[in-house]
Design a protein around this motif. Structure first.
Motif, mmCIF file in Angstrom:
data_model
loop_
_atom_site.group_PDB
_atom_site.id
_atom_site.type_symbol
_atom_site.label_atom_id
_atom_site.label_comp_id
_atom_site.label_asym_id
_atom_site.label_seq_id
_atom_site.Cartn_x
_atom_site.Cartn_y
_atom_site.Cartn_z
ATOM 1 N N THR A 190 0.844 -1.213 0.000
ATOM 2 C CA THR A 190 0.000 0.000 0.000
ATOM 3 C C THR A 190 0.873 1.254 0.000
ATOM 4 O O THR A 190 0.534 2.255 -0.619
ATOM 5 N N GLY A 191 2.020 1.183 0.707
ATOM 6 C CA GLY A 191 2.913 2.340 0.757
ATOM 7 C C GLY A 191 3.470 2.671 -0.623
ATOM 8 O O GLY A 191 3.436 3.818 -1.068
ATOM 9 N N LEU A 192 3.952 1.633 -1.313
ATOM 10 C CA LEU A 192 4.500 1.881 -2.659
ATOM 11 C C LEU A 192 3.398 2.406 -3.585
ATOM 12 O O LEU A 192 3.653 3.240 -4.459
ATOM 13 N N ALA A 193 2.175 1.941 -3.343
ATOM 14 C CA ALA A 193 1.053 2.395 -4.185
ATOM 15 C C ALA A 193 0.654 3.843 -3.877
ATOM 16 O O ALA A 193 -0.249 4.385 -4.514
ATOM 17 N N LEU A 194 1.309 4.468 -2.909
ATOM 18 C CA LEU A 194 1.042 5.896 -2.654
ATOM 19 C C LEU A 194 1.978 6.780 -3.476
ATOM 20 O O LEU A 194 1.820 7.995 -3.507
ATOM 21 N N LEU A 195 2.971 6.140 -4.118
ATOM 22 C CA LEU A 195 3.939 6.934 -4.885
ATOM 23 C C LEU A 195 3.371 7.252 -6.273
ATOM 24 O O LEU A 195 2.991 6.335 -7.017
ATOM 25 N N THR A 196 3.357 8.553 -6.594
ATOM 26 C CA THR A 196 2.725 8.955 -7.864
ATOM 27 C C THR A 196 3.735 9.477 -8.894
ATOM 28 O O THR A 196 3.348 9.943 -9.956
ATOM 29 N N GLN A 197 5.035 9.403 -8.533
ATOM 30 C CA GLN A 197 6.041 9.878 -9.488
ATOM 31 C C GLN A 197 6.203 8.844 -10.607
ATOM 32 O O GLN A 197 6.278 7.640 -10.313
ATOM 33 N N PRO A 198 6.288 9.276 -11.874
ATOM 34 C CA PRO A 198 6.385 8.314 -12.995
ATOM 35 C C PRO A 198 7.797 7.745 -13.121
ATOM 36 O O PRO A 198 8.522 8.086 -14.052
ATOM 37 N N ILE A 199 8.178 6.864 -12.212
ATOM 38 C CA ILE A 199 9.566 6.383 -12.200
ATOM 39 C C ILE A 199 9.734 5.025 -12.862
ATOM 40 O O ILE A 199 10.838 4.510 -12.981
ATOM 41 N N LEU A 200 8.650 4.404 -13.280
ATOM 42 C CA LEU A 200 8.756 3.072 -13.890
ATOM 43 C C LEU A 200 8.363 3.152 -15.371
ATOM 44 O O LEU A 200 7.204 2.952 -15.712
ATOM 45 N N PHE A 201 9.353 3.470 -16.210
ATOM 46 C CA PHE A 201 9.116 3.620 -17.655
ATOM 47 C C PHE A 201 7.910 4.530 -17.928
ATOM 48 O O PHE A 201 7.041 4.209 -18.744
ATOM 49 N N GLY A 202 7.858 5.621 -17.215
ATOM 50 C CA GLY A 202 6.772 6.579 -17.461
ATOM 51 C C GLY A 202 5.526 6.330 -16.617
ATOM 52 O O GLY A 202 4.601 7.135 -16.619
ATOM 53 N N TYR A 203 5.495 5.200 -15.939
ATOM 54 C CA TYR A 203 4.340 4.931 -15.074
ATOM 55 C C TYR A 203 4.735 5.112 -13.604
ATOM 56 O O TYR A 203 5.893 4.922 -13.234
#
Ligand code: HEM
Ligand code: HEM
Length: 287
Positions: free
Chosen positions: A178-191
């Protein structure tokens, strides 16, 4: 409409979990004082007779527990600050503390899981709950509730300890997710991690990724409180039920060699084996 509902949910959670936490802490204080007329306080804190142990934990699990504990304190404190930003201006450093601690705690968690299954001193069996553990559950609960004076001893950890540790593991994995799902920066190939972890299913179900993220935050916040509540009980029991091995576990004071030898000899005399796993079901650990 949605924003109002969410704000209400958050305020209700603040109130309910805070009351639950106070109730839990009060129950622990009460439990401690009931130990006085029941004679447990005198036995442990005055006569200094603590439970027998025929082994000590190796170094690495102790180290990992320390790292884990330090990170959990940092995460709970910084997380609660993010929820209640009392001092203006601390927000950025607090978020960084949360990000650093979450990275360390997750690496530490995977290390602990690897250790449990693959290290030379692998110890996953200590946490496995079997039939005999389940049979001992009633007896262990009666002991903690002061309804009986002997605690069933079928393994190194009693069944409630094992279940608590498994709950800790489950909550940790869920909190990481759930914590990682709070991150909204596009750091994974634009996602963003949010889109990758929950966007495609919860976001699709609720019609919007941001709404999914808001509910994920509710879950993350609820688990934060579950950790605080369970850790309060874990902390109290570690100190009041088993101080000597707890001091050893934290590296403060070595559990005495002669007590280890005595416990081994006792287990051998009683069960004709090395205690721990060979002990017959519900063999009582005398009060
Ligand atoms: C296990 C890995 C964890 C990860 C990946 C993680 C990640 C995050 C992230 C990204 C945020 C949002 C930060 C922001 O708004 O900038 C957050 C908020 C928060 N975290 Fe964690 N966290 C973790 C563990 C924990 C733990 C163990 C606790 C408590 C014991 C905790 C308590 C909180 C709280 C209370 C918030 C604020 C929620 C709110 O805004 O209502 N977190 N976390
Ligand atoms: C607040 C202070 C804490 C104290 C005093 C404490 C004490 C202890 C002690 C003494 C043991 C070892 C029991 C034994 O080997 O006989 C233990 C094990 C354990 N504790 Fe804690 N603990 C604390 C915080 C936490 C927290 C915050 C967590 C998780 C969120 C946690 C999770 C565990 C787990 C999973 C174990 C199983 C053994 C292992 O990891 O090797 N503890 N704790």
């Amino acid at each position: 409409m949605f924003a109002i509902l969410l704000a209400k949910v958050n305020v209700w959670m603040d109130a309910i979990f805070f009351i639950l936490w106070i109730a839990t802490a009060s129950a622990m204080v009460l439990h401690f004082f009931v130990g006085m007329p029941k004679g447990r306080f005198r036995k442990k804190w005055i006569e200094w007779k603590w439970p027998d142990h025929d082994h000590r934990a190796p170094f690495l699990p102790k180290l990992m527990h320390w790292v884990h504990l330090a990170c959990m304190i940092a995460l709970a404190a910084s997380g609660l600050y993010i929820r209640f930003p009392t001092y203006a201006g601390w927000r950025t450093p607090m978020r960084y503390i949360h990000y650093v601690a979450m990275t360390i705690v997750l690496l530490n968690l995977f290390w602990r899981i690897w250790y449990a299954f693959f290290a030379k001193d692998r110890d996953w069996k200590k946490f496995a709950v079997g039939r005999r553990d389940m049979q001992s559950m009633g007896g262990v609960a009666m002991y903690y509730a002061y309804l009986s004076n002997s605690k069933p001893h079928v393994a190194e950890y009693n069944v409630m300890q094992k279940l608590t540790y498994l709950v800790f593991l489950g909550l940790m994995l869920l909190q990481g997710f759930t914590g990682l799902a709070l991150l909204t920066q596009p750091i994974l190939f634009g996602y963003s991690p949010r889109e990758v972890l929950v966007g495609w299913w919860l976001g699709a179900m609720l019609g919007d990724v941001a709404i999914a993220g808001a509910w994920i935050r509710v879950v993350h916040y609820a688990i934060n409180w579950l950790f605080i509540i369970i850790t309060t009980v874990h902390f109290y029991l570690a100190l009041n039920e088993d101080l000597l091995i707890s001091l050893d576990f934290f590296g403060f004071k070595r559990y005495p060699d002669h007590l280890i030898e005595e416990a081994k000899a006792k287990a051998h005399a009683e069960h004709g084996d090395h205690g721990e796993h060979g002990a017959p079901v519900l063999a009582a650990e005398a009060e």
